[in-house]
Write a protein that holds these residues in place. Structure first.
Motif, PDB file in Angstrom:
ATOM      1  N   VAL A  29       0.717  -1.290   0.008  1.00 45.03           N
ATOM      2  CA  VAL A  29      -0.057  -0.035  -0.047  1.00 45.03           C
ATOM      3  C   VAL A  29       0.681   1.361   0.096  1.00 45.03           C
ATOM      4  O   VAL A  29       1.331   1.454   1.091  1.00 45.03           O
ATOM      5  N   VAL A  30       0.991   1.939  -1.059  1.00 46.91           N
ATOM      6  CA  VAL A  30       1.634   2.884  -1.279  1.00 46.91           C
ATOM      7  C   VAL A  30       1.202   4.388  -0.637  1.00 46.91           C
ATOM      8  O   VAL A  30       1.936   5.309  -0.554  1.00 46.91           O
ATOM      9  N   ASN A  31      -0.119   4.496  -0.414  1.00 51.79           N
ATOM     10  CA  ASN A  31      -0.590   5.594   0.130  1.00 51.79           C
ATOM     11  C   ASN A  31      -0.344   5.455   1.460  1.00 51.79           C
ATOM     12  O   ASN A  31      -0.726   4.559   2.324  1.00 51.79           O
ATOM     13  N   GLU A  32       0.279   6.613   2.116  1.00 49.41           N
ATOM     14  CA  GLU A  32       0.605   6.527   3.455  1.00 49.41           C
ATOM     15  C   GLU A  32      -0.272   6.419   4.550  1.00 49.41           C
ATOM     16  O   GLU A  32      -0.478   5.992   5.288  1.00 49.41           O
ATOM     17  N   ASP A  33      -1.498   7.386   4.104  1.00 47.13           N
ATOM     18  CA  ASP A  33      -2.701   7.261   4.949  1.00 47.13           C
ATOM     19  C   ASP A  33      -3.201   5.995   5.084  1.00 47.13           C
ATOM     20  O   ASP A  33      -3.585   5.387   6.100  1.00 47.13           O
ATOM     21  N   LEU A  34      -3.446   5.179   3.924  1.00 49.77           N
ATOM     22  CA  LEU A  34      -4.071   3.887   3.996  1.00 49.77           C
ATOM     23  C   LEU A  34      -3.039   2.991   4.704  1.00 49.77           C
ATOM     24  O   LEU A  34      -3.428   1.900   5.496  1.00 49.77           O
ATOM     25  N   ALA A  35      -1.805   3.085   4.253  1.00 48.33           N
ATOM     26  CA  ALA A  35      -0.829   2.031   5.042  1.00 48.33           C
ATOM     27  C   ALA A  35      -0.841   2.180   6.486  1.00 48.33           C
ATOM     28  O   ALA A  35      -0.705   1.375   7.249  1.00 48.33           O
ATOM     29  N   ARG A  36      -0.953   3.387   6.922  1.00 49.38           N
ATOM     30  CA  ARG A  36      -1.075   3.700   8.389  1.00 49.38           C
ATOM     31  C   ARG A  36      -2.025   3.094   9.142  1.00 49.38           C
ATOM     32  O   ARG A  36      -2.054   2.508  10.095  1.00 49.38           O
ATOM     33  N   VAL A  37      -3.396   3.283   8.340  1.00 49.64           N
ATOM     34  CA  VAL A  37      -4.633   2.486   9.088  1.00 49.64           C
ATOM     35  C   VAL A  37      -4.344   1.186   8.957  1.00 49.64           C
ATOM     36  O   VAL A  37      -4.888   0.525   9.989  1.00 49.64           O
ATOM     37  N   LEU A  38      -3.732   0.575   7.870  1.00 51.36           N
ATOM     38  CA  LEU A  38      -3.685  -0.999   7.915  1.00 51.36           C
ATOM     39  C   LEU A  38      -2.878  -1.623   8.975  1.00 51.36           C
ATOM     40  O   LEU A  38      -3.109  -2.515   9.625  1.00 51.36           O
ATOM     41  N   ARG A  39      -1.734  -0.714   9.229  1.00 48.90           N
ATOM     42  CA  ARG A  39      -0.543  -1.331  10.206  1.00 48.90           C
ATOM     43  C   ARG A  39      -1.353  -1.008  11.628  1.00 48.90           C
ATOM     44  O   ARG A  39      -0.999  -1.852  12.324  1.00 48.90           O
ATOM     45  N   ALA A  40      -2.232   0.052  11.733  1.00 52.42           N
ATOM     46  CA  ALA A  40      -2.656   0.380  13.231  1.00 52.42           C
ATOM     47  C   ALA A  40      -3.828  -0.825  13.316  1.00 52.42           C
ATOM     48  O   ALA A  40      -3.940  -1.381  14.468  1.00 52.42           O
ATOM     49  N   SER A  65      -3.843  -7.825  16.764  1.00 50.11           N
ATOM     50  CA  SER A  65      -2.857  -8.822  16.780  1.00 50.11           C
ATOM     51  C   SER A  65      -2.800  -9.761  15.521  1.00 50.11           C
ATOM     52  O   SER A  65      -2.514 -10.912  15.815  1.00 50.11           O
ATOM     53  N   VAL A  66      -2.778  -9.039  14.666  1.00 47.48           N
ATOM     54  CA  VAL A  66      -2.665  -9.869  13.195  1.00 47.48           C
ATOM     55  C   VAL A  66      -1.396  -9.805  12.439  1.00 47.48           C
ATOM     56  O   VAL A  66      -0.709  -8.643  12.510  1.00 47.48           O
ATOM     57  N   ILE A  67      -0.828 -10.960  11.954  1.00 44.57           N
ATOM     58  CA  ILE A  67       0.497 -10.860  11.486  1.00 44.57           C
ATOM     59  C   ILE A  67       0.190 -10.214  10.109  1.00 44.57           C
ATOM     60  O   ILE A  67      -0.418 -10.469   9.379  1.00 44.57           O
ATOM     61  N   ALA A  68       1.014  -9.065   9.948  1.00 44.59           N
ATOM     62  CA  ALA A  68       0.964  -8.417   8.576  1.00 44.59           C
ATOM     63  C   ALA A  68       2.326  -7.920   8.279  1.00 44.59           C
ATOM     64  O   ALA A  68       3.213  -7.407   8.966  1.00 44.59           O
ATOM     65  N   LEU A  69       2.807  -8.050   6.785  1.00 41.23           N
ATOM     66  CA  LEU A  69       3.854  -8.143   6.224  1.00 41.23           C
ATOM     67  C   LEU A  69       3.809  -7.079   5.210  1.00 41.23           C
ATOM     68  O   LEU A  69       3.337  -6.988   4.318  1.00 41.23           O
ATOM     69  N   ASP A  70       4.561  -5.832   5.329  1.00 40.49           N
ATOM     70  CA  ASP A  70       4.806  -4.994   4.637  1.00 40.49           C
ATOM     71  C   ASP A  70       5.733  -4.882   3.500  1.00 40.49           C
ATOM     72  O   ASP A  70       6.955  -4.857   3.836  1.00 40.49           O
ATOM     73  N   VAL A  71       5.529  -5.217   2.196  1.00 42.68           N
ATOM     74  CA  VAL A  71       6.261  -5.819   1.162  1.00 42.68           C
ATOM     75  C   VAL A  71       7.137  -4.661   0.897  1.00 42.68           C
ATOM     76  O   VAL A  71       8.286  -4.643   0.722  1.00 42.68           O
ATOM     77  N   LEU A  72       6.590  -3.605   0.705  1.00 41.74           N
ATOM     78  CA  LEU A  72       7.237  -2.473   0.043  1.00 41.74           C
ATOM     79  C   LEU A  72       7.690  -1.317   0.832  1.00 41.74           C
ATOM     80  O   LEU A  72       8.861  -0.633   0.812  1.00 41.74           O
ATOM     81  N   GLY A  73       7.060  -1.244   2.046  1.00 38.44           N
ATOM     82  CA  GLY A  73       7.306  -0.186   3.134  1.00 38.44           C
ATOM     83  C   GLY A  73       8.661   0.089   3.563  1.00 38.44           C
ATOM     84  O   GLY A  73       9.417   1.009   3.608  1.00 38.44           O
TER      85      GLY A  73
END
Length: 287
Positions: A77-88, A94-102
């Motif tokens: 997710v290259v849109n920083e606002d959306l990426a921030r929401v997803l990370r939060a 407590s979900v395992i989430a891997l950011d490939v590009l970040g």
């Protein structure tokens, strides 16, 4: 400490889902997932793709489907606002989430004077441009109509007598990243050596025969010959000559058992559309 150690793992399993989330095509993340899965034998793992995600609501809805302590989220997710929401959301749930590009983007930000553009799907678009240019180059330089030497590179091979709109059709296909080769069929010209073996045995290319009404083709040729002032070729527009060439071509189509498109009174757009239908069918059969 591993980035996954913060998340509680309820138990190992071979039955889980991998959610691929992207605000672009998701091709990069999906490729990473597939490469990793090749290292394991996990026939029950499902890879679920969610592409062109553009809103926070979409992220919330997707994350609601993720099973805590079991499923994995992989995202680009290259849109920083959306990426921030997803990370939060991943952290809160407590979900395992891997950011490939970040991580790579962050590293580039530290050493570069420029800011990231934050535009989804750039890689896919640039790949598409490269594919189109390659297909156009093939159409202009590699396929001569009188040889089968480069047909192994083609996605589509048209078998056809001479008709005025052939080149336009081939270039339209090239603009859609389809490499289109062709073989000119004429009873007064020898077929390329090993023609039927090469063309009929092609597993990669879709082979399509072009047919039309003789009177229609005669009128097309006559119009083109007059427009170009090539009156020495008037015999090519005679109805008798046209019928002879079409009969020869139809015999070859029958031997090869290839699909045939009757283009009588069809626009180039319509012909390309019919070819795409055959391409889609061939790909579905090979899937």
């Amino acid at each position: 400490m591993s980035e996954f150690e913060d998340h509680e793992i309820q138990g190992a399993s071979d039955d889980f889902n991998i959610f691929v989330i992207s605000d672009g095509t998701g091709k990069t993340a999906f490729s990473v997932v597939q490469a990793a899965l090749l290292q394991f034998e996990l026939p029950r793992v499902n890879v679920l793709r969610f592409t062109h995600v553009r809103s926070e609501e979409e992220i919330y809805n997707i994350m609601d489907m993720v099973r805590v302590g079991k499923d994995i989220v992989v995202y680009t997710v290259v849109n920083e606002d959306l990426a921030r929401v997803l990370r939060a959301e991943a952290a809160n749930r407590s979900v395992i989430a891997l950011d490939v590009l970040g991580p790579m983007v962050e590293a580039l930000k530290r050493v570069s004077l420029r800011k990231p553009r934050g535009i989804p799907g750039i890689l896919q678009r640039e790949e598409n441009v490269a594919e189109r240019l390659e297909a156009i180059e093939y159409a202009m330089e590699k396929s001569t109509g009188f040889s089968v030497s480069n047909l192994d590179q083609a996605d589509v091979v048209l078998l056809t007598v001479w008709y005025p709109h052939r080149d336009e059709c081939i270039l339209r296909l090239a603009e859609k990243s389809i490499k289109c080769g062709y073989v000119m069929l004429d009873p007064n010209l020898p077929l390329p050596i090993n023609f039927e073996e090469v063309v009929g045995g092609s597993a990669r290319a879709l082979v399509v025969g072009i047919d039309m009404d003789p009177q229609y083709l005669s009128e097309l040729r006559l119009e083109r010959i007059k427009a170009l002032g090539l009156y020495c070729l008037m015999e090519k527009a005679s109805l008798e000559r046209v019928k002879e060439e079409l009969a020869f071509a139809r015999g070859i189509y029958r031997r090869l058992r290839c699909p045939v498109i009757d283009i009588t009174h069809l626009s180039v757009h319509d012909v390309v559309g019919k070819i795409f239908e055959y391409i889609k069918k061939k790909r579905e059969e090979q899937a």
